[in-house]
Design a protein around this motif. Structure first.
Motif, PDB file in Angstrom:
ATOM      1  N   ARG A 182       1.300 123.534  49.590  1.00 15.72           N
ATOM      2  CA  ARG A 182       1.038 122.887  50.878  1.00 15.72           C
ATOM      3  C   ARG A 182      -0.443 122.580  51.049  1.00 15.72           C
ATOM      4  NH1 ARG A 182       4.139 126.029  55.671  1.00 15.72           N
ATOM      5  NH2 ARG A 182       6.179 126.144  54.737  1.00 15.72           N
ATOM      6  N   GLY A 183      -0.732 121.652  51.945  1.00 14.45           N
ATOM      7  CA  GLY A 183      -2.100 121.382  52.388  1.00 14.45           C
ATOM      8  C   GLY A 183      -3.044 121.026  51.262  1.00 14.45           C
ATOM      9  N   LEU A 184      -4.296 121.525  51.393  1.00 20.46           N
ATOM     10  CA  LEU A 184      -5.360 121.160  50.459  1.00 20.46           C
ATOM     11  C   LEU A 184      -5.038 121.587  49.030  1.00 20.46           C
ATOM     12  CD1 LEU A 184      -8.181 119.925  50.269  1.00 20.46           C
ATOM     13  CD2 LEU A 184      -9.134 122.202  50.668  1.00 20.46           C
ATOM     14  N   LEU A 235      -2.183 121.908  47.656  1.00 17.51           N
ATOM     15  CA  LEU A 235      -1.193 120.997  47.073  1.00 17.51           C
ATOM     16  C   LEU A 235      -1.894 119.728  46.574  1.00 17.51           C
ATOM     17  CD1 LEU A 235       1.680 120.163  46.363  1.00 17.51           C
ATOM     18  CD2 LEU A 235       1.977 119.329  48.688  1.00 17.51           C
ATOM     19  N   LEU A 236      -2.854 119.237  47.374  1.00 13.27           N
ATOM     20  CA  LEU A 236      -3.593 118.042  46.942  1.00 13.27           C
ATOM     21  C   LEU A 236      -4.324 118.321  45.625  1.00 13.27           C
ATOM     22  CD1 LEU A 236      -5.049 116.679  50.317  1.00 13.27           C
ATOM     23  CD2 LEU A 236      -3.094 115.838  49.002  1.00 13.27           C
ATOM     24  N   LEU A 237      -4.891 119.534  45.516  1.00 15.85           N
ATOM     25  CA  LEU A 237      -5.582 119.895  44.273  1.00 15.85           C
ATOM     26  C   LEU A 237      -4.602 119.936  43.100  1.00 15.85           C
ATOM     27  CD1 LEU A 237      -8.027 122.685  45.535  1.00 15.85           C
ATOM     28  CD2 LEU A 237      -8.604 120.379  44.753  1.00 15.85           C
ATOM     29  N   GLU A 238      -3.403 120.481  43.360  1.00 16.06           N
ATOM     30  CA  GLU A 238      -2.375 120.534  42.302  1.00 16.06           C
ATOM     31  C   GLU A 238      -1.969 119.117  41.879  1.00 16.06           C
ATOM     32  OE1 GLU A 238      -0.928 122.873  40.449  1.00 16.06           O
ATOM     33  OE2 GLU A 238      -1.984 124.548  41.371  1.00 16.06           O
ATOM     34  N   ILE A 239      -1.866 118.227  42.875  1.00 14.90           N
ATOM     35  CA  ILE A 239      -1.492 116.842  42.552  1.00 14.90           C
ATOM     36  C   ILE A 239      -2.590 116.211  41.684  1.00 14.90           C
ATOM     37  CG2 ILE A 239      -1.063 114.533  43.518  1.00 14.90           C
ATOM     38  CD1 ILE A 239       0.268 116.011  45.924  1.00 14.90           C
ATOM     39  N   ALA A 240      -3.855 116.459  42.066  1.00 13.07           N
ATOM     40  CA  ALA A 240      -4.977 115.900  41.288  1.00 13.07           C
ATOM     41  C   ALA A 240      -4.944 116.459  39.865  1.00 13.07           C
ATOM     42  CB  ALA A 240      -6.294 116.237  41.971  1.00 13.07           C
ATOM     43  N   ARG A 241      -4.673 117.758  39.761  1.00 14.61           N
ATOM     44  CA  ARG A 241      -4.604 118.399  38.444  1.00 14.61           C
ATOM     45  C   ARG A 241      -3.497 117.765  37.599  1.00 14.61           C
ATOM     46  NH1 ARG A 241      -3.068 124.671  37.847  1.00 14.61           N
ATOM     47  NH2 ARG A 241      -3.621 124.936  35.683  1.00 14.61           N
ATOM     48  N   TYR A 242      -2.403 117.487  38.261  1.00 12.04           N
ATOM     49  CA  TYR A 242      -1.288 116.873  37.531  1.00 12.04           C
ATOM     50  C   TYR A 242      -1.644 115.458  37.090  1.00 12.04           C
ATOM     51  CZ  TYR A 242       3.150 114.911  36.240  1.00 12.04           C
ATOM     52  OH  TYR A 242       4.136 114.288  35.528  1.00 12.04           O
TER      53      TYR A 242
END
Ligand code: FAD
Length: 533
Positions: A315-317, A319-326
């Motif tokens: 969730r939240g920030l 999750l955004l970091l995980e998306i960027a990592r992906y």
């Protein structure tokens, strides 16, 4: 009416394989009809984490529910299913598990000639490509690439150590000699991308001039001339169409839709068909019966320390970091499937092969307004399921309207053996959670909770809270008894020019996930069809 040699209904785990294999030699014109509208380029169907965005999404999911009954304490059970190119292989959890040798040997013992483990192993090998395990069991050059799940959290090693502490061996290839033990899951994921039949079979095949794929094409009935199937009727772009199959139509619409289509076409139990004024073309009382699935409770524990679960990353920030990592590296939990840690165990020492599967996840889920999302609470959960349930339900039309959903009637925990095994599954999971080192980091068991101890309390808990892991099978079962729908060549009994090839033909559920076995069924079916020509 347009003409083809073969018409394949559905493009899922089975239909996608069939359409690709039947067009391979260039000799036959094949029409593949898929009710869903989204292609293999659909955004969420490539990143493994996209499952979370598809599991409830009506754009790519049939979103069916079972009819409430006492077997689930009068709750409807959610029955998702892929409605896009690749079918459920394009939305599922991507776990690779073909079950055990005994599953297929039992099919053969039930009279299905040519379906023992030895018979089906070449088809399992043909569909996959992996460097896991031994050459005897594993395929090295097939379209579906299989890899081992990464340990995305320190939780995995703690849990594996605890499982070993209570006696389970580490068994990296649970599709080899024995399933028993603990292992990171194998997955149909390669370099962070899902491997569905849409991407691995149909994407290369659709360049062939002899394959026509029509999306948004929902088959409403088979066209039967006497006891022969000559084609299909379908709705596409708001209009009705017909297509002719000079050789065969193959129904691969999945365990929910395949029996529905047979019934709408006059093939089934006269008692069901007469209720809706459908003339009986072929009496087959087994159509829609023998519905089996993996049903079980979700057991939950919280941690006393942060950093062990994936909570917070969903969730939240973060999750955004995980998306960027992906996006940058194709790494992190978005590049992984679900239930990535597995324990296969036995309810008693008298049982020879694993009859319980524990599917372990390093996070908690919450369901709000029937939508699942990752909880912020640090913890983990286990689906504890009976691998080979005896209890059977049914699926039948509840209207002559081809666009109406069928009635799905489960009948879970109906036998003494299923109840005994279900209770043992909960106890096996608790035994591991009580062992060190995982016990040292657990704060508390929150479901079922320490107050639930007796067999009767556990069964009650399962009925009130249990869910399936979405493995409906068996509703057009293969065999030669009075309830069989197809023979061991998958030809519909009594009808020429018609086969069923998908999860519905399994006479018994296998002790594992059902997508890879559905692909195997299609590989074998394509081989049988081509051998006859
Ligand atoms: C959410 C979820 C997670 C799962 N996770 C896993 C997992 O991790 N590993 C695993 O092995 N198994 C998993 N499964 C189960 C597995 O994916 C299915 O058992 C398998 O895909 C079934 O294959 P099938 O070919 O029988 O049906 P499907 O793959 O469902 O294909 C049927 C196709 O037919 C189409 N269709 C239906 N009716 C019609 C019609 N009238 N006209 C035209 N087209 C039609 C559908 O749209 C669909 O594309 C999961 C299932 C779900 C729902």
């Amino acid at each position: 009416m347009s003409d083809y040699d073969f018409i394949v209904i559905g493009s899922g785990s089975s239909g996608g394989v069939l359409a690709a294999r039947l067009t391979e030699n260039g000799k036959y014109r094949v029409l593949c009809l898929e009710a869903g509208t989204r292609s293999e380029r659909y955004l969420w169907s490539r990143p493994p984490g996209g499952t979370a965005f598809m599991i409830e999404n009506p754009e790519v999911n049939w979103r069916r529910f079972s009819t409430p009954n006492e077997s689930t304490a009068n709750r409807p059970i959610y029955v998702p299913g892929g409605k896009l190119l690749g079918g459920t292989s394009a939305i599922n959890g991507m776990i690779f598990n073909r079950g055990q040798r005994m599953d297929y040997d039992r099919w053969a013992q039930m009279g299905c000639r040519g379906w023992s483990h030895e018979d089906v192993l070449p088809y399992f090998k043909k569909l996959e490509s992996t460097d896991i395990g031994s050459d005897h069991y594993r395929g090295r050059g097939g379209p579906i690439k299989v890899t081992v799940a990464a340990k995305t959290s320190p939780f995995f090693d703690l849990f594996i150590e605890s499982a070993q502490a209570v006696g389970y061996p580490l068994n990296p290839d649970y599709t080899g000699d024995t399933q028993y033990g603990v292992a990171m899951a194998q997955q149909t994921i390669h370099r962070g991308l899902r491997q569905s039949t849409a991407t691995q079979y149909l994407a290369p095949a659709r360049k062939r001039p002899n394959l026509t794929i029509r999306m948004g094409a929902e088959v409403t009935s088979l066209i039967l001339e006497g006891q022969r199937c000559i084609g299909v009727r379908f709705r596409c772009d708001g209009a009705m169409h017909e297509a002719r199959a000079s050789r065969e139509a193959i129904v691969s619409a999945g365990a929910i839709a395949s029996p529905k289509l047979l019934e709408l076409s006059g093939i089934g139990n006269p008692k069901v068909l007469s209720r809706f004024g459908i003339p009986v073309i072929q009496e087959l009382p087994g159509v829609g019966e023998n519905l089996r699935d993996h049903f079980g409770p979700t057991l939950k524990w919280t941690f006393r320390q942060r950093g062990l679960s994936l909570a917070g990353r969903g969730r939240g920030l973060r999750l955004l970091l995980e998306i960027a990592r992906y996006v940058l590296f194709r790494k992190g939990f978005i590049s992984e499937g679900v239930c990535t840690l597995r324990v296969f165990t036995r309810s008693t020492d008298q049982v020879e092969q694993a009859d319980i599967g524990l599917l372990v996840n390093p996070f908690l889920l919450e369901i709000i307004n029937q939508k699942r999302r990752m909880s912020n609470v640090d913890g983990f959960f286990i689906y504890a399921q009976v691998q080979r349930p005896e209890s059977c339900g049914s699926i039948h039309i509840q209207s002559p309207d081809p666009f109406a959903a069928p009635a799905i009637s489960y009948s879970f925990l109906a036998t003494e053996n299923d109840r005994r095994t279900a209770v043992a599954a909960v106890r096996r999971a608790r035994e591991i959670a009580a062992a060190r080192p995982i016990a040292d980091v657990i704060a508390e068991e929150i479901a079922p909770g320490p107050q639930i101890q007796s067999d009767a309390q556990i069964i009650d808990f399962i009925r009130k809270t249990g869910a399936t892991t979405f493995h409906a099978v068996g509703t057009c079962k293969m065999g030669h008894d009075s309830m069989a729908v197809v023979d061991d060549q998958l030809r519909v009994h009594g009808i020429r020019g018609l086969r069923v090839a998908d999860a519905s033909i399994m006479p018994m559920i296998i002790s594992g996930n059902t997508s890879i076995p559905s692909m195997m069924i299609a590989e074998k079916c394509a081989d049988m069809i081509l051998a006859e020509l």
